[in-house]
Design a protein around this motif. Structure first.
Motif, PDB file in Angstrom:
ATOM      1  N   PHE A 111     -48.745  31.946 -29.547  1.00 46.98           N
ATOM      2  CA  PHE A 111     -49.634  32.906 -29.262  1.00 46.98           C
ATOM      3  C   PHE A 111     -51.015  32.161 -29.077  1.00 46.98           C
ATOM      4  O   PHE A 111     -51.297  31.411 -29.890  1.00 46.98           O
ATOM      5  N   GLY A 112     -51.880  32.777 -28.185  1.00 44.36           N
ATOM      6  CA  GLY A 112     -52.892  32.352 -27.875  1.00 44.36           C
ATOM      7  C   GLY A 112     -53.296  30.848 -27.270  1.00 44.36           C
ATOM      8  O   GLY A 112     -54.089  30.708 -26.703  1.00 44.36           O
ATOM      9  N   GLU A 113     -51.862  30.572 -26.796  1.00 47.63           N
ATOM     10  CA  GLU A 113     -51.771  29.114 -25.920  1.00 47.63           C
ATOM     11  C   GLU A 113     -51.787  29.562 -24.492  1.00 47.63           C
ATOM     12  O   GLU A 113     -51.143  30.575 -24.240  1.00 47.63           O
ATOM     13  N   MET A 114     -52.140  28.605 -23.578  1.00 50.67           N
ATOM     14  CA  MET A 114     -52.030  28.696 -22.180  1.00 50.67           C
ATOM     15  C   MET A 114     -50.637  28.561 -21.782  1.00 50.67           C
ATOM     16  O   MET A 114     -49.806  27.789 -22.339  1.00 50.67           O
ATOM     17  N   LEU A 115     -50.218  29.256 -20.910  1.00 49.24           N
ATOM     18  CA  LEU A 115     -48.886  29.048 -20.355  1.00 49.24           C
ATOM     19  C   LEU A 115     -48.893  27.835 -19.384  1.00 49.24           C
ATOM     20  O   LEU A 115     -49.804  27.629 -18.757  1.00 49.24           O
ATOM     21  N   PRO A 116     -47.701  27.331 -19.232  1.00 44.75           N
ATOM     22  CA  PRO A 116     -47.775  26.184 -18.025  1.00 44.75           C
ATOM     23  C   PRO A 116     -48.150  26.672 -16.911  1.00 44.75           C
ATOM     24  O   PRO A 116     -47.598  27.424 -16.215  1.00 44.75           O
ATOM     25  N   ALA A 117     -49.274  25.944 -16.250  1.00 44.14           N
ATOM     26  CA  ALA A 117     -50.067  26.312 -14.914  1.00 44.14           C
ATOM     27  C   ALA A 117     -49.042  26.328 -14.007  1.00 44.14           C
ATOM     28  O   ALA A 117     -49.175  27.353 -13.157  1.00 44.14           O
ATOM     29  N   GLN A 118     -48.271  25.529 -13.716  1.00 49.90           N
ATOM     30  CA  GLN A 118     -47.364  25.390 -12.361  1.00 49.90           C
ATOM     31  C   GLN A 118     -46.393  26.503 -12.423  1.00 49.90           C
ATOM     32  O   GLN A 118     -46.144  27.296 -11.464  1.00 49.90           O
ATOM     33  N   ALA A 119     -45.665  26.709 -13.878  1.00 52.28           N
ATOM     34  CA  ALA A 119     -44.938  27.831 -13.794  1.00 52.28           C
ATOM     35  C   ALA A 119     -45.726  29.029 -13.795  1.00 52.28           C
ATOM     36  O   ALA A 119     -45.040  30.138 -12.678  1.00 52.28           O
ATOM     37  N   LEU A 120     -46.591  29.302 -14.043  1.00 56.24           N
ATOM     38  CA  LEU A 120     -47.463  30.545 -13.849  1.00 56.24           C
ATOM     39  C   LEU A 120     -47.752  30.793 -12.372  1.00 56.24           C
ATOM     40  O   LEU A 120     -47.584  31.856 -11.660  1.00 56.24           O
ATOM     41  N   ASN A 121     -48.435  29.852 -11.697  1.00 60.41           N
ATOM     42  CA  ASN A 121     -48.707  29.926 -10.412  1.00 60.41           C
ATOM     43  C   ASN A 121     -47.227  30.300  -9.480  1.00 60.41           C
ATOM     44  O   ASN A 121     -47.293  30.811  -8.437  1.00 60.41           O
ATOM     45  N   ASP A 122     -46.114  29.570  -9.612  1.00 62.84           N
ATOM     46  CA  ASP A 122     -44.906  29.623  -9.116  1.00 62.84           C
ATOM     47  C   ASP A 122     -44.472  31.255  -9.365  1.00 62.84           C
ATOM     48  O   ASP A 122     -43.837  31.856  -8.418  1.00 62.84           O
ATOM     49  N   ALA A 123     -44.658  31.826 -10.508  1.00 61.28           N
ATOM     50  CA  ALA A 123     -44.180  32.979 -10.779  1.00 61.28           C
ATOM     51  C   ALA A 123     -44.924  33.954 -10.005  1.00 61.28           C
ATOM     52  O   ALA A 123     -44.489  35.001  -9.661  1.00 61.28           O
ATOM     53  N   PHE A 124     -46.232  33.794 -10.208  1.00 60.10           N
ATOM     54  CA  PHE A 124     -47.226  35.221  -9.442  1.00 60.10           C
ATOM     55  C   PHE A 124     -46.887  34.940  -7.906  1.00 60.10           C
ATOM     56  O   PHE A 124     -46.848  35.829  -7.116  1.00 60.10           O
ATOM     57  N   ALA A 125     -46.904  33.592  -7.141  1.00 60.62           N
ATOM     58  CA  ALA A 125     -46.308  33.569  -5.845  1.00 60.62           C
ATOM     59  C   ALA A 125     -45.006  34.084  -5.627  1.00 60.62           C
ATOM     60  O   ALA A 125     -44.935  34.862  -4.468  1.00 60.62           O
ATOM     61  N   ALA A 126     -44.173  33.964  -6.225  1.00 63.71           N
ATOM     62  CA  ALA A 126     -42.832  34.595  -5.971  1.00 63.71           C
ATOM     63  C   ALA A 126     -42.762  36.097  -6.164  1.00 63.71           C
ATOM     64  O   ALA A 126     -42.438  36.883  -5.486  1.00 63.71           O
ATOM     65  N   ALA A 127     -43.546  36.670  -7.152  1.00 60.84           N
ATOM     66  CA  ALA A 127     -43.697  38.055  -7.444  1.00 60.84           C
ATOM     67  C   ALA A 127     -44.422  38.680  -6.130  1.00 60.84           C
ATOM     68  O   ALA A 127     -44.043  39.784  -5.493  1.00 60.84           O
ATOM     69  N   GLU A 128     -45.610  37.957  -5.567  1.00 62.24           N
ATOM     70  CA  GLU A 128     -46.451  38.442  -4.427  1.00 62.24           C
ATOM     71  C   GLU A 128     -45.405  38.429  -3.328  1.00 62.24           C
ATOM     72  O   GLU A 128     -45.664  39.424  -2.244  1.00 62.24           O
ATOM     73  N   ALA A 129     -44.520  37.759  -3.148  1.00 67.66           N
ATOM     74  CA  ALA A 129     -43.702  37.356  -1.736  1.00 67.66           C
ATOM     75  C   ALA A 129     -42.317  38.421  -2.120  1.00 67.66           C
ATOM     76  O   ALA A 129     -41.662  38.553  -0.839  1.00 67.66           O
ATOM     77  N   ALA A 130     -42.296  38.762  -3.185  1.00 64.73           N
ATOM     78  CA  ALA A 130     -40.707  39.590  -3.319  1.00 64.73           C
ATOM     79  C   ALA A 130     -40.769  40.933  -2.545  1.00 64.73           C
ATOM     80  O   ALA A 130     -41.861  41.649  -2.608  1.00 64.73           O
ATOM     81  N   ASP A 131     -39.519  41.350  -1.878  1.00 67.21           N
ATOM     82  CA  ASP A 131     -39.342  42.802  -1.710  1.00 67.21           C
ATOM     83  C   ASP A 131     -38.551  43.467  -2.453  1.00 67.21           C
ATOM     84  O   ASP A 131     -38.344  44.484  -2.181  1.00 67.21           O
ATOM     85  N   LEU A 132     -37.943  42.830  -3.508  1.00 67.89           N
ATOM     86  CA  LEU A 132     -37.375  43.377  -4.383  1.00 67.89           C
ATOM     87  C   LEU A 132     -37.561  42.571  -5.716  1.00 67.89           C
ATOM     88  O   LEU A 132     -37.281  41.441  -5.903  1.00 67.89           O
ATOM     89  N   PHE A 133     -37.970  43.327  -6.685  1.00 64.41           N
ATOM     90  CA  PHE A 133     -38.220  42.667  -8.118  1.00 64.41           C
ATOM     91  C   PHE A 133     -37.669  43.544  -9.194  1.00 64.41           C
ATOM     92  O   PHE A 133     -37.498  44.681  -9.262  1.00 64.41           O
ATOM     93  N   LEU A 134     -37.048  42.743 -10.059  1.00 63.27           N
ATOM     94  CA  LEU A 134     -36.091  43.242 -11.131  1.00 63.27           C
ATOM     95  C   LEU A 134     -36.837  42.806 -12.278  1.00 63.27           C
ATOM     96  O   LEU A 134     -36.822  41.573 -12.593  1.00 63.27           O
ATOM     97  N   SER A 135     -37.050  43.856 -13.213  1.00 63.84           N
ATOM     98  CA  SER A 135     -37.682  43.509 -14.404  1.00 63.84           C
ATOM     99  C   SER A 135     -36.750  43.809 -15.593  1.00 63.84           C
ATOM    100  O   SER A 135     -36.135  44.908 -15.709  1.00 63.84           O
ATOM    101  N   ILE A 136     -36.140  43.043 -15.971  1.00 63.38           N
ATOM    102  CA  ILE A 136     -34.814  43.021 -16.969  1.00 63.38           C
ATOM    103  C   ILE A 136     -35.052  42.776 -18.402  1.00 63.38           C
ATOM    104  O   ILE A 136     -35.576  41.473 -18.675  1.00 63.38           O
ATOM    105  N   GLY A 137     -34.717  43.790 -19.309  1.00 63.43           N
ATOM    106  CA  GLY A 137     -34.607  43.305 -20.896  1.00 63.43           C
ATOM    107  C   GLY A 137     -36.109  42.878 -21.283  1.00 63.43           C
ATOM    108  O   GLY A 137     -36.096  41.701 -22.075  1.00 63.43           O
TER     109      GLY A 137
END
Ligand code: APR
Length: 254
Positions: free
Chosen positions: A165-191
């Motif tokens: 808590f209070g720490e930064m997330l790994p920058a590359q992982a975060l960038n990749d995650a948001f890029a994938a979310a923006e490019a998605a035509d199907l997004f599953l939020s699970i559990g």
């Protein structure tokens, strides 16, 4: 004929059929059927332990032995547990479509153990060590914590390689995650309870970018009102059925 429990809307069936860029976000609920406790809710970890005492850097500096004891306890649970059919279905799915990104908030490594190869770990991995001083990854992992805080070759204290808590997330992982979310035509939020940011922003970003938003959970969450389809039930049961349905939809078009 297997008794399928999921009922898909026509729009969901079309989204499955036409998807070329699938983005998945998993939370602790995906590992619940492996016997690993989630964080919130009546049996959640935060109902038994105080995160401010165990899952932040101040707690670690003040009492590294207590924090290490807790993480070794959780490591033992994870290593003695098995991935469940939900993890396996996601690993199978990844093999069949290039445009498939798995983002996880979980630190248990179950996706990789189930066979997923491309996993974006937003909150780190509980089985990995990281040096507090030099940042070295992976030192001293083979020795379970007993009493003495493990040290890096540089002399620095080793910590679990997870995001506190209070720490930064790994920058590359975060960038990749948001890029994938923006490019998605199907997004599953699970559990996932979908309340811890920045991970919880990913479904919103995907939806705003035009993705079909499908949520799988045993109960509604803050995200449910925004979802195009909410499949209520355990992910270990729903995911294999959803994967089968995706395969069937794809077979119809090929
Ligand atoms: N199938 C699907 N969903 C389930 C199941 C199941 N078998 N069991 C529980 N759930 C759901 C719960 O209803 C809840 O919505 O999983 C969700 C778990 O929510 P949390 O415990 O809040 O876990 P998560 O969303 O992953 O937390 C996010 O918070 O504490 C931090 O870093 C930690 O990564 C974690 C982050």
């Amino acid at each position: 004929m297997s008794s399928r429990s999921i009922i898909l809307s026509d729009s969901a069936r079309a989204a499955l059929r036409d998807s070329s860029s699938i983005c998945i976000l998993t939370g602790a609920g995906v590992s619940a059927e492996s016997g690993v406790a989630t964080f919130r809710g009546k049996e959640g970890l935060w109902s038994k332990f105080r995160p401010e005492e165990l899952a932040n850097i101040q707690a670690f500096i003040q009492n590294p032995e207590l924090v290490w004891e807790w993480y070794q306890y959780r490591r033992d649970i994870v290593t003695n547990a098995q991935p469940n059919p939900g993890h396996v279905a996601l690993a199978q799915w990844e093999k069949r479509i290039a445009g498939f990104t798995l983002i996880t908030q979980n630190v248990d490594g179950f996706h990789q153990r189930a066979g997923s190869r491309r996993v974006i770990e937003l909150h780190g991995n509980i089985l990995r060590n990281r040096c507090l001083k030099c940042g070295n990854i992976g030192a001293g992992q083979e020795v379970p914590f007993k009493e003495k805080v493990p040290l890096c070759d540089c002399g620095g204290m080793l910590r679990p390689d997870v995001v506190w808590f209070g720490e930064m997330l790994p920058a590359q992982a975060l960038n990749d995650a948001f890029a994938a979310a923006e490019a998605a035509d199907l997004f599953l939020s699970i559990g996932t309870s979908a309340i811890v940011h920045p991970a919880a922003s990913l479904p919103e970003v995907a939806k705003a970018s035009g993705a079909f938003l499908l949520e799988i959970n045993i109960e509604p969450t803050v995200l449910t009102p925004m979802a195009d389809l909410f499949l209520e039930g355990p992910s270990g049961k729903i995911l294999p059925e959803l994967f089968d349905e995706w395969m069937a939809q794809r077979a119809n078009v090929e």
